[in-house]
Scaffold this motif. Structure first.
Motif, PDB file in Angstrom:
ATOM      1  N   MET A  86     -35.439 -28.028 -33.569  1.00 21.63           N
ATOM      2  CA  MET A  86     -34.684 -27.299 -34.117  1.00 21.63           C
ATOM      3  C   MET A  86     -33.562 -28.653 -33.787  1.00 21.63           C
ATOM      4  O   MET A  86     -33.770 -28.898 -32.967  1.00 21.63           O
ATOM      5  CB  MET A  86     -34.225 -25.679 -33.531  1.00 21.63           C
ATOM      6  N   ASP A  87     -32.833 -28.506 -34.637  1.00 28.91           N
ATOM      7  CA  ASP A  87     -31.110 -29.688 -35.165  1.00 28.91           C
ATOM      8  C   ASP A  87     -30.188 -29.670 -33.698  1.00 28.91           C
ATOM      9  O   ASP A  87     -30.104 -27.425 -33.324  1.00 28.91           O
ATOM     10  CB  ASP A  87     -30.940 -30.531 -36.229  1.00 28.91           C
ATOM     11  N   GLN A  88     -28.994 -29.722 -33.777  1.00 31.35           N
ATOM     12  CA  GLN A  88     -28.398 -29.849 -33.151  1.00 31.35           C
ATOM     13  C   GLN A  88     -27.493 -28.918 -33.964  1.00 31.35           C
ATOM     14  O   GLN A  88     -27.118 -27.540 -32.832  1.00 31.35           O
ATOM     15  CB  GLN A  88     -27.260 -31.545 -32.795  1.00 31.35           C
ATOM     16  N   ASP A  89     -26.908 -28.767 -34.706  1.00 33.16           N
ATOM     17  CA  ASP A  89     -26.267 -27.697 -35.341  1.00 33.16           C
ATOM     18  C   ASP A  89     -27.445 -26.066 -35.171  1.00 33.16           C
ATOM     19  O   ASP A  89     -26.510 -25.246 -35.070  1.00 33.16           O
ATOM     20  CB  ASP A  89     -26.376 -28.159 -37.111  1.00 33.16           C
ATOM     21  N   THR A  90     -28.247 -26.118 -35.625  1.00 31.86           N
ATOM     22  CA  THR A  90     -28.845 -24.797 -35.322  1.00 31.86           C
ATOM     23  C   THR A  90     -28.611 -24.382 -33.602  1.00 31.86           C
ATOM     24  O   THR A  90     -28.241 -22.996 -33.658  1.00 31.86           O
ATOM     25  CB  THR A  90     -30.517 -24.863 -35.605  1.00 31.86           C
ATOM     26  N   TYR A  91     -28.891 -25.463 -32.400  1.00 34.62           N
ATOM     27  CA  TYR A  91     -28.619 -24.766 -31.335  1.00 34.62           C
ATOM     28  C   TYR A  91     -27.184 -24.553 -31.663  1.00 34.62           C
ATOM     29  O   TYR A  91     -26.825 -23.655 -31.111  1.00 34.62           O
ATOM     30  CB  TYR A  91     -29.020 -25.698 -30.782  1.00 34.62           C
ATOM     31  N   LEU A  92     -25.981 -24.997 -32.012  1.00 36.60           N
ATOM     32  CA  LEU A  92     -24.511 -24.763 -31.396  1.00 36.60           C
ATOM     33  C   LEU A  92     -24.383 -23.468 -32.306  1.00 36.60           C
ATOM     34  O   LEU A  92     -24.101 -22.598 -31.622  1.00 36.60           O
ATOM     35  CB  LEU A  92     -23.518 -25.916 -31.986  1.00 36.60           C
ATOM     36  N   ARG A  93     -24.815 -23.433 -33.125  1.00 38.04           N
ATOM     37  CA  ARG A  93     -24.797 -22.108 -34.173  1.00 38.04           C
ATOM     38  C   ARG A  93     -25.047 -20.936 -33.303  1.00 38.04           C
ATOM     39  O   ARG A  93     -24.468 -19.521 -32.822  1.00 38.04           O
ATOM     40  CB  ARG A  93     -25.412 -22.113 -35.673  1.00 38.04           C
ATOM     41  N   LYS A  94     -26.858 -21.273 -33.348  1.00 38.11           N
ATOM     42  CA  LYS A  94     -26.596 -19.680 -31.668  1.00 38.11           C
ATOM     43  C   LYS A  94     -26.269 -19.534 -30.208  1.00 38.11           C
ATOM     44  O   LYS A  94     -26.001 -18.258 -30.497  1.00 38.11           O
ATOM     45  CB  LYS A  94     -28.145 -20.017 -31.278  1.00 38.11           C
ATOM     46  N   ALA A  95     -25.963 -20.652 -30.033  1.00 36.99           N
ATOM     47  CA  ALA A  95     -24.090 -20.703 -28.593  1.00 36.99           C
ATOM     48  C   ALA A  95     -23.343 -19.991 -29.174  1.00 36.99           C
ATOM     49  O   ALA A  95     -22.526 -18.615 -28.743  1.00 36.99           O
ATOM     50  CB  ALA A  95     -24.500 -22.335 -28.526  1.00 36.99           C
TER      51      ALA A  95
END
Length: 179
Positions: free
Chosen positions: A1-10
């Motif tokens: 997963m890319d950084q944006d995906t992790y940020l969105r999940k957070a």
């Protein structure tokens, strides 16, 4: 997963606790695609002067509350807290780091500021024509205000006056919105 995906999940995880109360999110499930497009829409407007973070966050609150007042639904699903300079969405620091948010950190000497600007023509596929109409009203009424004028204007809102510091601003106050 890319950084944006992790940020969105957070960001989405930080919103789970507000899911049950529609007066916290304006009857709208959080849509980070809409959040990004609202920011981009404001950032692309030539009618908004000096779009920095504090001003942007107030414009977003006004857009969501005006939409709720007119239709019973906010645009973004963001949840806002009463903070010293007015409404501030939960997760605001992470939101400005989302992919495609046109944010530039500016050194202001003793502090850094976050400036938002979008020069190239773009589409806002997450926004409906009704959403854009609401954003245009907010831009027309508030876009030329300075940050301090907008903060002062916000401090006169019933929603801000009636909400304790750091508490969630409920959408029930939309009825008496100044714009």
């Amino acid at each position: 997963m890319d950084q944006d995906t992790y940020l969105r999940k957070a960001i989405e995880a930080s919103y789970v606790r507000f899911h049950e109360n529609p007066l916290f999110h304006g009857n709208t499930k959080l849509s980070l695609d809409k959040v990004v497009d609202v920011i981009r829409y404001f950032a692309s407007s030539e009618q908004i002067t000096s779009l920095y973070k504090v001003k942007l966050m107030k414009l977003m609150w006004y857009a969501d509350v005006l939409s709720y007042k007119k239709s019973g639904f906010a645009i973004t699903g963001l949840v806002y807290q009463a903070m010293p300079m007015g409404a501030l969405p939960v997760g605001h620091n992470s939101i400005i780091d989302l992919k495609d948010v046109p944010c530039e950190e500016v050194d202001m000497g003793e502090t850094n500021a976050y400036h938002f600007s979008l020069k190239e023509a773009t589409s806002f596929s997450a926004l409906s024509s009704e959403d854009k109409n609401i954003l245009d009203i907010v831009i027309e009424k508030l876009g030329k205000m300075s940050k301090n004028q907008l903060v002062s204007f916000m401090h006169k809102e019933e929603a801000y006056i009636e909400t304790a510091y750091k508490d969630i601003i409920q959408f029930k106050y939309a009825e008496n919105l100044q714009i």
